[in-house]
Scaffold this active site. Structure first.
Site, PDB file in Angstrom:
ATOM      1  N   ASN A   9      38.490  -4.497 -15.896  1.00 47.88           N
ATOM      2  CA  ASN A   9      37.080  -4.341 -16.279  1.00 47.88           C
ATOM      3  C   ASN A   9      36.554  -3.039 -15.682  1.00 47.88           C
ATOM      4  OD1 ASN A   9      34.333  -4.584 -16.717  1.00 47.88           O
ATOM      5  ND2 ASN A   9      34.026  -6.191 -15.181  1.00 47.88           N
ATOM      6  N   TRP A  10      36.360  -2.051 -16.542  1.00 47.22           N
ATOM      7  CA  TRP A  10      35.934  -0.728 -16.048  1.00 47.22           C
ATOM      8  C   TRP A  10      34.441  -0.677 -15.741  1.00 47.22           C
ATOM      9  CZ3 TRP A  10      38.816   2.841 -20.133  1.00 47.22           C
ATOM     10  CH2 TRP A  10      40.202   2.712 -19.933  1.00 47.22           C
ATOM     11  N   LYS A  11      33.714  -1.710 -16.099  1.00 46.83           N
ATOM     12  CA  LYS A  11      32.249  -1.736 -15.901  1.00 46.83           C
ATOM     13  C   LYS A  11      31.636  -0.450 -16.487  1.00 46.83           C
ATOM     14  CE  LYS A  11      33.134  -4.464 -11.814  1.00 46.83           C
ATOM     15  NZ  LYS A  11      32.565  -5.199 -10.709  1.00 46.83           N
ATOM     16  N   HIS A  95      30.133 -12.744 -17.013  1.00 48.68           N
ATOM     17  CA  HIS A  95      30.454 -12.011 -15.775  1.00 48.68           C
ATOM     18  C   HIS A  95      29.272 -12.147 -14.816  1.00 48.68           C
ATOM     19  CE1 HIS A  95      31.305  -8.778 -12.978  1.00 48.68           C
ATOM     20  NE2 HIS A  95      32.559  -8.848 -13.387  1.00 48.68           N
ATOM     21  N   GLU A  97      27.821 -10.170 -12.946  1.00 46.68           N
ATOM     22  CA  GLU A  97      26.808  -9.106 -13.014  1.00 46.68           C
ATOM     23  C   GLU A  97      25.865  -9.330 -14.195  1.00 46.68           C
ATOM     24  OE1 GLU A  97      29.575  -5.800 -12.819  1.00 46.68           O
ATOM     25  OE2 GLU A  97      30.082  -6.429 -10.784  1.00 46.68           O
ATOM     26  N   GLU A 166      35.880 -16.027 -10.562  1.00 41.74           N
ATOM     27  CA  GLU A 166      35.503 -14.844  -9.799  1.00 41.74           C
ATOM     28  C   GLU A 166      34.430 -15.218  -8.785  1.00 41.74           C
ATOM     29  OE1 GLU A 166      36.459 -11.005 -11.982  1.00 41.74           O
ATOM     30  OE2 GLU A 166      34.494 -11.601 -12.667  1.00 41.74           O
ATOM     31  N   GLY A 172      33.736  -6.714  -5.923  1.00 35.89           N
ATOM     32  CA  GLY A 172      33.318  -5.380  -5.498  1.00 35.89           C
ATOM     33  C   GLY A 172      32.990  -5.278  -4.020  1.00 35.89           C
ATOM     34  N   SER A 211      38.081  -8.362  -5.969  1.00 39.63           N
ATOM     35  CA  SER A 211      38.781  -7.446  -5.061  1.00 39.63           C
ATOM     36  C   SER A 211      40.304  -7.618  -5.085  1.00 39.63           C
ATOM     37  CB  SER A 211      38.223  -7.579  -3.638  1.00 39.63           C
ATOM     38  OG  SER A 211      36.848  -7.238  -3.613  1.00 39.63           O
ATOM     39  N   GLY A 232      38.387  -5.346 -11.257  1.00 38.62           N
ATOM     40  CA  GLY A 232      37.306  -4.389 -11.448  1.00 38.62           C
ATOM     41  C   GLY A 232      37.697  -3.023 -10.894  1.00 38.62           C
ATOM     42  N   GLY A 233      37.208  -2.737  -9.691  1.00 35.30           N
ATOM     43  CA  GLY A 233      37.377  -1.412  -9.083  1.00 35.30           C
ATOM     44  C   GLY A 233      38.789  -0.857  -9.156  1.00 35.30           C
TER      45      GLY A 233
HETATM   46  C1  PEP Z   1      35.115  -7.719 -11.736  1.00 37.64           C
HETATM   47  O1  PEP Z   1      34.301  -6.854 -12.016  1.00 37.64           O
HETATM   48  O2  PEP Z   1      35.317  -8.629 -12.554  1.00 37.64           O
HETATM   49  C2  PEP Z   1      35.809  -7.666 -10.456  1.00 37.64           C
HETATM   50  C3  PEP Z   1      36.598  -8.645 -10.131  1.00 37.64           C
HETATM   51  O3  PEP Z   1      35.560  -6.557  -9.672  1.00 37.64           O
HETATM   52  P1  PEP Z   1      36.382  -6.115  -8.354  1.00 37.64           P
HETATM   53  O4  PEP Z   1      37.861  -6.236  -8.677  1.00 37.64           O
HETATM   54  O5  PEP Z   1      35.967  -4.710  -8.112  1.00 37.64           O
HETATM   55  O6  PEP Z   1      36.001  -7.046  -7.257  1.00 37.64           O
END
Ligand code: PEP
Length: 249
Positions: A9-11, A95, A97, A166, A172, A211, A232-233
């Site tokens: 997920n590049w957000k 998600h 967010e 999640e 994040g 993470s 994500g990141g």
């Molecule tokens: C996400 O955005 O779904 C996520 C899991 O982010 P991160 O891996 O950065 O925690």
């Protein structure tokens, strides 16, 4: 046997130049991965990704979708049919967010899941508890409720969803659920799916997100009820994301 999936997920990150560089490095690095792999770019870059990934094993997802199925006066919204038409195979729904920043509630998440399935886009339904909810011992109650609303709303095709657990406190933040903490919730989700039908519990993939990095991926993915990751990141770094994809056994 469930095919493991790793989705990045590049957000709201990237531009056409950085995406070209990322995918040029990523595609050959994951060619031998045992996982199915998807990238989830900002919507405007979906056509570029479709172009760059033609002939590769990677598929593409969108980060959100409208709950509206019919075309109409919904400024700013994008329908699931449009996603399908643009080459999206998956879409994230619920998600954290979207839930916390844009007020998406369980009913809306369920409606978006249904809209995606109607257009043959596969929804990745995200569920997870906040730190306060975990500390209050409410993790299973919260996750159970979030998933229940989706399962109860869908009239058919439950087996086409993917669930992503999640924990909000891990997204994040650099904090990762331990493999045991993640497995406990994944096993609970599997039981919840089994209450619907044994076949559903066998079929539906449950991803872990929060993470995930190259350093912790193998241990998380080795858990019996973890069928891959939502990243994500770390998915913005080709080498790191490839190492996560290649950690699938
Ligand atoms: C996400 O955005 O779904 C996520 C899991 O982010 P991160 O891996 O950065 O925690």
């Amino acid at each position: 046997m469930r095919q493991k999936l790793v989705a990045g997920n590049w957000k709201m990150h990237g531009n056409s130049q950085s995406i070209r560089e990322l995918l040029a490095a990523l595609t050959p690095a994951v060619a031998e991965s045992a996982a199915e792999i998807a990238v989830i770019p900002p919507l405007v870059y979906v056509p570029l990704c479709v172009d760059l990934l033609a002939g590769s094993k990677l598929s593409i997802g969108a980060q959100t979708v409208s709950e509206q199925c019919d075309p109409g006066a919904y400024t700013g919204e994008v329908s699931a049919e449009m996603l399908a038409d643009s080459g999206c195979h998956y879409v994230l729904v619920g998600h954290s967010e979207r839930r916390s920043l844009y007020g998406e509630n369980d009913a809306l998440v369920a409606a978006k899941t249904e809209a995606a399935l109607n257009a043959k886009v596969l929804p990745i339904v995200c569920v997870g508890e906040t730190r306060e909810q975990r500390e209050a011992g409410e993790t299973l109650k919260v996750v159970g409720r979030q998933l229940d609303v989706v399962l109860a709303t869908l009239k058919s095709e439950h087996e086409k969803i993917t669930v992503a657990y999640e924990p909000v406190w891990a997204i994040g933040t650099g904090l990762t659920a331990t493999p045991e903490q993640a497995q406990e919730v994944h096993a609970f989700i599997r039981t919840q799916l089994a209450a619907h039908s044994a076949e559903l519990a066998d079929t539906v993939r449950i991803l872990y997100g929060g993470s995930v990095k190259a350093a912790n991926a193998a241990e998380l993915f080795a858990q019996p009820d973890i069928d891959g990751g939502l990243v994500g990141g770390a998915s913005l770094d080709a080498e790191e994301f490839a190492a996560i994809c290649n950690a699938i056994g």
